[in-house]
Design a protein around this motif. Structure first.
Motif, PDB file in Angstrom:
ATOM      1  N   ILE A   1      53.519  -0.396   6.120  1.00  0.00           N
ATOM      2  CA  ILE A   1      54.643  -1.002   6.834  1.00  0.00           C
ATOM      3  C   ILE A   1      55.078  -0.041   7.933  1.00  0.00           C
ATOM      4  O   ILE A   1      55.599   1.033   7.647  1.00  0.00           O
ATOM      5  N   ARG A   2      54.817  -0.388   9.164  1.00  0.00           N
ATOM      6  CA  ARG A   2      55.160   0.456  10.311  1.00  0.00           C
ATOM      7  C   ARG A   2      54.751   1.922  10.096  1.00  0.00           C
ATOM      8  O   ARG A   2      55.574   2.840  10.168  1.00  0.00           O
TER       9      ARG A   2
ATOM     10  N   PRO B   1      63.726 -16.113  -0.912  1.00  0.00           N
ATOM     11  CA  PRO B   1      65.159 -16.288  -1.123  1.00  0.00           C
ATOM     12  C   PRO B   1      65.585 -16.715  -2.537  1.00  0.00           C
ATOM     13  O   PRO B   1      66.672 -16.367  -2.969  1.00  0.00           O
TER      14      PRO B   1
ATOM     15  N   LYS C   1      60.229   0.201  -1.240  1.00  0.00           N
ATOM     16  CA  LYS C   1      61.091  -0.637  -0.414  1.00  0.00           C
ATOM     17  C   LYS C   1      60.429  -1.022   0.889  1.00  0.00           C
ATOM     18  O   LYS C   1      59.842  -0.192   1.568  1.00  0.00           O
ATOM     19  N   GLY C   2      60.555  -2.297   1.222  1.00  0.00           N
ATOM     20  CA  GLY C   2      59.988  -2.774   2.470  1.00  0.00           C
ATOM     21  C   GLY C   2      59.620  -4.237   2.375  1.00  0.00           C
ATOM     22  O   GLY C   2      59.474  -4.779   1.278  1.00  0.00           O
ATOM     23  N   VAL C   3      59.482  -4.861   3.533  1.00  0.00           N
ATOM     24  CA  VAL C   3      59.107  -6.272   3.577  1.00  0.00           C
ATOM     25  C   VAL C   3      57.671  -6.377   4.076  1.00  0.00           C
ATOM     26  O   VAL C   3      57.376  -6.004   5.197  1.00  0.00           O
TER      27      VAL C   3
ATOM     28  N   TYR D   1      49.786  -7.208   7.873  1.00  0.00           N
ATOM     29  CA  TYR D   1      49.902  -5.805   7.464  1.00  0.00           C
ATOM     30  C   TYR D   1      48.666  -5.403   6.649  1.00  0.00           C
ATOM     31  O   TYR D   1      48.123  -6.197   5.889  1.00  0.00           O
TER      32      TYR D   1
ATOM     33  N   ARG E   1      53.932   3.520   7.445  1.00  0.00           N
ATOM     34  CA  ARG E   1      54.251   4.144   6.173  1.00  0.00           C
ATOM     35  C   ARG E   1      53.574   3.359   5.056  1.00  0.00           C
ATOM     36  O   ARG E   1      53.592   2.132   5.077  1.00  0.00           O
TER      37      ARG E   1
ATOM     38  N   ILE F   1      67.740 -20.145   6.907  1.00  0.00           N
ATOM     39  CA  ILE F   1      66.566 -20.294   6.042  1.00  0.00           C
ATOM     40  C   ILE F   1      66.925 -20.134   4.562  1.00  0.00           C
ATOM     41  O   ILE F   1      66.493 -20.918   3.718  1.00  0.00           O
ATOM     42  N   LYS F   2      67.755 -19.131   4.251  1.00  0.00           N
ATOM     43  CA  LYS F   2      68.100 -18.895   2.844  1.00  0.00           C
ATOM     44  C   LYS F   2      68.840 -20.087   2.236  1.00  0.00           C
ATOM     45  O   LYS F   2      68.517 -20.532   1.136  1.00  0.00           O
TER      46      LYS F   2
ATOM     47  N   ARG G   1      54.505  -8.174   5.657  1.00  0.00           N
ATOM     48  CA  ARG G   1      54.407  -9.259   6.635  1.00  0.00           C
ATOM     49  C   ARG G   1      52.957  -9.614   6.889  1.00  0.00           C
ATOM     50  O   ARG G   1      52.065  -8.774   6.740  1.00  0.00           O
TER      51      ARG G   1
ATOM     52  N   THR H   1      56.949 -11.994   2.718  1.00  0.00           N
ATOM     53  CA  THR H   1      58.354 -12.070   3.129  1.00  0.00           C
ATOM     54  C   THR H   1      59.239 -11.772   1.920  1.00  0.00           C
ATOM     55  O   THR H   1      58.763 -11.469   0.827  1.00  0.00           O
ATOM     56  N   PHE H   2      60.539 -11.849   2.165  1.00  0.00           N
ATOM     57  CA  PHE H   2      61.516 -11.822   1.093  1.00  0.00           C
ATOM     58  C   PHE H   2      61.657 -13.268   0.647  1.00  0.00           C
ATOM     59  O   PHE H   2      61.866 -14.149   1.472  1.00  0.00           O
TER      60      PHE H   2
ATOM     61  N   TYR I   1      60.416  -9.181  -2.806  1.00  0.00           N
ATOM     62  CA  TYR I   1      59.588  -8.930  -1.628  1.00  0.00           C
ATOM     63  C   TYR I   1      58.143  -9.127  -2.059  1.00  0.00           C
ATOM     64  O   TYR I   1      57.591  -8.315  -2.801  1.00  0.00           O
TER      65      TYR I   1
END
Lengths: 129, 374
Positions: free
Chosen positions: B352-353, B326, B298-300, B305, B355, B36-37, B302, B323-324, B331
């Motif tokens: 994010i999960r 490219p 820090k985190g992605v 979320y 957090r 993808i990148k 999605r 997303t990140f 982010y």
């Protein structure tokens, strides 16, 4: 070599390299290939106790999030800080510069329960899990 | 994959070229070729080629075709003329979005609606019952007869110039020309795209798709053309802050909330479906709004979320895409949040999960290409 013979493997696609009572851990060629470009990792802190089969890290690619399970039980004694700035190392060099952490084993016998290169390759050829 | 996936005419070509085939809304399409990148950045710096034959084409033809389109679309279709395209959402009476689409005017009484692949059946079911109020109007799904390719990126003009005698660089943005000979294949060529780059979309007879694709690949050698999958199609459109149906756009949000107010032609002089609800929403003011978000922690982020306020206490919205990215290497996310949290710079948290990770509202588009000065 997609699956080096000197390493052990889990069904969840982690690899383990033994170095005198310590296990260096990462994800396999197959795992990184399935994930695609890795862009972010959440690694445990040094000192964390981890249990075999329990999620202890997260790898994120452009398209997906994937959990990483501890292949063995023990204490995290080292993490690969280089992955913070260069997560792509997991894709480029999964078995060397792409390592994630080192676990000091609490029960060295666990290591014998992991798969060898041949057995892992067969699992992957069936399409993984 | 128990159900049989639909295949585009290019399916065998993708398999041969090493595309990683996945189930994309019922279609067997490549999510990536080399990664993808690499494909994403290849499009930004050189050029990229996609098979987008899963997109739908609906023919609308007849003396009252324009009247029908003015009724079902919120934008002003009377502004376009043969050879011109316009983008428009299509709304329900309550202002929610049925689909977003391109209208290509082929003749004064002949149009194509170019619709999202996943929405073809829904669109046909929505439009069909309305057609009978417009005498003599033909309405037909012709998607199965057509292959569509997208060539995008700064080198697209050079690549197209190798494939056709037609002076493609004279085709202006959101214009198109029919019956262009491209490598021996008769095409409708439009200067449109979904990446934030300059580029073209080519429509041809379905069975000519593979031949055309191979010719573009050949012409692209030496111009850095990459074969691209749907993975980077999504990251490119997201980085350029373009909305995707099913993410930013859906039946629960209006074009005004989605930041597409410029496409709602309140002044077009005819009634259109959704106009009353949208007018009322405009008068009352918006409650929620689509915003761009950049992670501070820090985190992605999605899709799906939860978004919390700056204190991290109150849930206020959700991420529609994240997303990140490219090319920008950031982010980023798009999310629906209450207007009081939508000002640029406003602090938020993304869960994010479990957090809560700090983030802030930033301007869109995230990415805008530099346009060369003449």
């Amino acid at each position: 070599m997609k699956y080096p013979e000197n390493l052990k493997y889990t069904k969840d696609h982690e690899w383990v390299r033994m170095e005198g009572g310590k296990a260096q851990v990462g994800i396999t060629f197959y795992a990184q290939d399935q994930l695609g470009d890795v862009v972010f990792l959440e690694l445990p802190e040094v000192g964390t106790e981890v249990e075999a089969g329990v999620m202890f890290a997260t790898v994120e690619s452009v398209k997906a999030v994937s959990d990483v399970y501890a292949p063995v039980s023990g204490k995290i004694v080292e993490v690969n800080e280089a992955l913070n700035d260069s997560p792509e190392l997991v894709n480029e060099d999964p078995y060397n510069n792409g390592w994630m952490c080192v676990i000091e084993l609490s029960g060295p016998s666990e290591f014998d329960n992991l798969m060898d290169s041949n057995a892992y390759q067969k699992l992957v050829e069936k399409g993984g899990e | 994959m128990a159900e049989v996936l639909k295949k585009t005419p290019l399916y065998e070509t993708h398999v041969k070229n090493g595309g990683r085939i996945v189930d994309f809304g019922g279609w067997a399409l490549p999510v990536q070729f080399t990664g993808i990148k690499e494909e994403h950045n290849g499009c930004r710096t050189h050029a990229a080629l996609w098979d987008v034959s899963n997109m739908g084409e609906l023919l609308v033809e007849g003396k009252e075709a324009l009247d029908l389109l003015q009724m079902i679309l919120v934008n002003d279709v009377s502004k376009i003329y043969p050879g011109k395209l316009i983008y428009s959402p299509m709304c329900y009476p309550d202002g929610g979005i049925v689909d977003d689409l391109l209208v290509m005017c082929l003749a004064e009484d002949k149009y194509w609606l170019i619709v999202n692949g996943a929405n073809i059946e829904k669109d046909v079911e929505w439009i069909q019952p309305i057609v009978r109020y417009f005498n003599g109007t033909v309405f037909k799904d012709i998607s199965g007869n057509i292959a569509q390719l997208a060539i995008q990126g700064p080198n697209s003009v050079k690549i197209m110039e190798q494939l056709t005698q037609y002076p493609v660089n004279e085709i202006r943005y959101y214009h198109g020309i029919e019956d262009v000979d491209v490598a021996g294949v008769v095409c409708l060529v439009t200067r449109t795209g979904y990446t934030g780059e300059d580029g073209f979309e080519l429509y041809c007879q379905a069975d000519k798709g593979p031949e055309l694709y191979e010719a573009v690949v050949e012409a692209g050698k030496g111009h850095g053309l990459v074969l691209a999958g749907l993975g980077c199609r999504d990251t490119l459109r997201f980085e350029a802050s373009m909305s995707l149906y099913g993410h930013e756009l859906d039946e629960d949000h209006t074009p005004l909330e989605a930041g597409l107010g410029r496409t709602v032609a309140f002044d077009k002089g005819t009634y259109f479906i959704g106009s009353k609800a949208l007018m009322k929403q405009r008068e009352k003011g918006l409650k929620v709004k689509l915003v761009g978000i950049e992670m501070v922690g820090k985190g992605v982020p999605r899709n799906g979320y939860k978004v919390f306020d700056e204190a991290g206490e109150k849930e206020i919205g959700y991420v529609t895409t994240g997303t990140f990215t490219p090319y920008l290497k950031k982010y980023l996310a798009m999310a629906y949040v209450p207007v009081e949290h939508s000002q640029r710079g406003a602090g938020l948290n993304i869960e994010i999960r479990g957090r809560k990770v700090p983030a802030r509202v930033v301007r869109m588009p995230f990415y805008r290409r530099e346009v060369k000065k003449r």
